[in-house]
Design an enzyme around this catalytic site. Structure first.
Site, short mmCIF file in Angstrom:
data_model
loop_
_atom_site.label_atom_id
_atom_site.label_comp_id
_atom_site.label_asym_id
_atom_site.label_seq_id
_atom_site.Cartn_x
_atom_site.Cartn_y
_atom_site.Cartn_z
N ASN A 23 0.80 -1.23 0.00
CA ASN A 23 0.00 0.00 0.00
C ASN A 23 0.83 1.27 0.00
OD1 ASN A 23 -2.18 -1.62 -0.16
ND2 ASN A 23 -2.83 -1.38 1.97
N ARG A 91 -8.54 -1.50 -7.71
CA ARG A 91 -8.99 -0.33 -6.98
C ARG A 91 -7.83 0.60 -6.68
NH1 ARG A 91 -12.11 3.33 -4.64
NH2 ARG A 91 -10.96 4.16 -2.91
N ARG A 120 -16.53 1.51 -1.90
CA ARG A 120 -15.26 2.17 -2.29
C ARG A 120 -15.49 3.42 -3.15
NH1 ARG A 120 -11.29 -1.75 -1.40
NH2 ARG A 120 -9.92 0.01 -1.02
N PRO A 121 -16.30 4.38 -2.69
CA PRO A 121 -16.52 5.60 -3.48
C PRO A 121 -15.25 6.44 -3.56
CG PRO A 121 -17.42 5.86 -1.29
CD PRO A 121 -16.98 4.42 -1.40
N ILE A 122 -15.25 7.41 -4.50
CA ILE A 122 -14.08 8.31 -4.59
C ILE A 122 -14.52 9.77 -4.50
CG2 ILE A 122 -12.64 6.69 -5.89
CD1 ILE A 122 -13.28 8.38 -8.40
N LEU A 124 -14.43 11.84 -2.13
CA LEU A 124 -13.48 12.72 -1.43
C LEU A 124 -12.28 13.05 -2.33
CD1 LEU A 124 -13.68 11.02 2.07
CD2 LEU A 124 -14.77 13.17 1.37
N ASP A 306 -7.07 -3.51 7.94
CA ASP A 306 -6.40 -4.57 7.16
C ASP A 306 -5.86 -5.69 8.02
OD1 ASP A 306 -4.96 -2.31 4.67
OD2 ASP A 306 -6.99 -3.08 4.99
N ILE A 328 -14.38 0.99 9.30
CA ILE A 328 -13.86 1.58 8.07
C ILE A 328 -14.65 1.13 6.85
CG2 ILE A 328 -11.82 1.85 6.60
CD1 ILE A 328 -11.57 3.20 9.37
N ARG A 398 -2.13 -11.12 -4.57
CA ARG A 398 -2.19 -9.68 -4.83
C ARG A 398 -1.36 -8.93 -3.79
NH1 ARG A 398 -7.42 -7.32 -4.03
NH2 ARG A 398 -6.09 -5.51 -4.29
#
Ligand code: EPZ
Length: 420
Positions: A23, A91, A120-122, A124, A306, A328, A398
């Site tokens: 990340n 994503r 998982r909107p964007i 912001l 996570d 979250i 992944r």
């Protein structure tokens, strides 16, 4: 498709090298788009998400070379439209938007879809871009962000779940090449955001406050190439720490950054796990009985979402009642039904999972769903009696470098097989 076959009941013993943080690596790779000069990123984990991000950068016209744990990117000339299919599938690719907007004043990417853990909107991210002067248009599944000029601004990026990690990364990247000063309030404080800021500063950006809720960026005309080493992966480290505890083992996590793991280590100690720090290593072992703990996931430096699924396995093995509340993501309990197949007794009550721990787990075939849920199933298989088959382990590949190899080196009876 491949599965992992695990014969449980073996205490993990030995040392494991913690890889670079996935990340951190993804936004760092996106940041190389901000300059037309070559960049080198070292200690990048060998993951399918990293390879995928490399393909996305290539689809934008950048030269990308991934060899082992080193990624070289030269975005000499790039275009602003990303490959629809490629971007839609990962994503984390959303973080190319800020870099494209900063470099080209425009970005067109496919709206990143939701995933099994949430919508998982964007919104912001887009709020931040608009604050810098960009126009946003969503059509035919694409997000088009364009700006005649990017001007520094003050923007509050807090949302319903607190700060946004990639939203902060995106706005910070765009702001490095805006005219004037940008202040991000309610910025994400994750170490991965700090790592990105360090790389941007090495490229010539003027940034202060990274790691705090207020980040100030003073725009510059141009950024130059730079080299950078990715920080260790605190979630991978947490995963192996919890696996050691669940198998009553004794494991040294080489290269783990305890200063990035306070909340995780605090909860592990509270549950009766022994955590000893020596230099850049952590020694995890058990001392006496495990005790149930209550956990609520929060933005950093709170307990990380996570590591929630992995910690749930430890609590399933711990006699007593533990309550794990996920603040979250709205759907991050996919692992609960699969853990039940192994004998775990967990009830979901809204955002909380009530874990009635202490029953022994017994092996069974289970299905991976998202990256961290899959890790939880592997840990459960390591602790369970008998054999567990974790199917669809592409989810794992992944985000975990060589997970079966690392676990075998710790004594686990685990092998990768082609699913029947
Ligand atoms: C990053 O995702 C991580 N991914 C996630 O790790 C991690 O779980 C998450 O941060 C939270 O720590 C990468 O860094 C590639 P967010 P990100 O924006 O940035 C809501 C893993 O397993 N939100 O911090 O996409 C959102 O829905 C992955 O390694 C908005 O409402 O997460 C969520 O509820 C999974 N609007 C919350 O904020 C927005 O515009 C936190 O999301 C953006 C986010």
């Amino acid at each position: 498709m491949q599965s992992l076959l695990i014969k449980g009941g073996v205490p993990l013993r030995g040392e494991v090298q913690i890889s670079g943080a996935k990340n951190a690596a993804l936004p760092l790779m996106a940041a190389t788009l901000l300059t037309d000069e070559p960049c080198v990123i070292r200690n990048v984990p060998e993951l399918s998400d990293v390879k995928f991000m490399g393909r996305i950068l290539q689809s934008l016209g950048a030269e990308v070379e991934i060899s082992g744990n080193t990624v070289r990117v030269h975005a000499r000339k790039i275009k602003s439209v990303g490959d629809y299919e490629l971007i839609r599938q990962m994503r984390g690719s959303v973080c190319i938007m800020g870099a494209l907007l900063g470099r080209l004043r425009r970005a067109t990417v496919s709206l990143p879809g939701g995933c099994v853990i949430g919508a998982r909107p964007i919104n912001l991210h887009l709020k931040g871009f608009a604050a810098l002067g960009a126009k946003i248009a969503i059509e035919a599944g694409y997000v088009n962000v364009t700006a005649k000029k990017l001007s520094g601004a003050e923007v509050f990026l807090g949302g319903r779940a607190g700060s946004t990690v990639l939203g902060t990364a995106n706005v910070m990247m765009a702001a490095t090449l805006a005219e004037g000063v940008t202040t991000i309030e309610s910025a994400a404080c994750e170490p991965e955001v700090v790592d990105l800021a360090d790389f941007l500063i090495a490229m010539g950006a003027k940034i202060s406050g990274a790691g705090s809720p207020t980040i100030t960026i003073t725009g510059v005309k141009k950024l130059h190439g730079a080299e950078h080493e990715v920080i260790p992966d605190r979630i991978e480290a947490a995963t192996y720490a919890i696996a050691a505890a669940c198998t009553n083992g004794s494991v040294v996590l080489r290269g783990a950054r305890a200063d990035h793991m306070h909340a995780i280590l605090d909860k592990m100690r509270e549950s009766g796990v022994k955590v000893e720090r020596s230099g850049t290593s952590l020694h995890i072992s058990r001392k006496g009985k495990l005790k149930p703990v209550d956990i609520t996931t929060l933005p950093y430096s709170g307990f990380p979402t996570d590591a929630q699924a992995q910690m749930m396995v430890l609590m399933a093995l711990t006699p007593g009642i533990s309550i794990i509340t996920e603040r979250i993501f709205e759907a991050r309990f996919m692992h609960v039904s699969e853990l039940a197949r192994l004998g775990a007794d967990i009830e979901i009550e809204g955002p909380s999972a009530i874990v009635k721990g202490g029953k022994p787990l017994s092996g069974a075939p289970v299905m991976a769903s998202d990256l961290r849920a899959s890790a939880a199933l592997v840990i459960a298989g390591l602790a369970a009696r008998g054999t567990t088959e974790v199917q669809r382990i592409y989810h794992l590949d992944r985000g975990y470098e060589n997970i079966d190899g690392k676990l075998r080196a710790l004594g686990a009876r685990i092998q990768r097989v082609d699913a029947k």
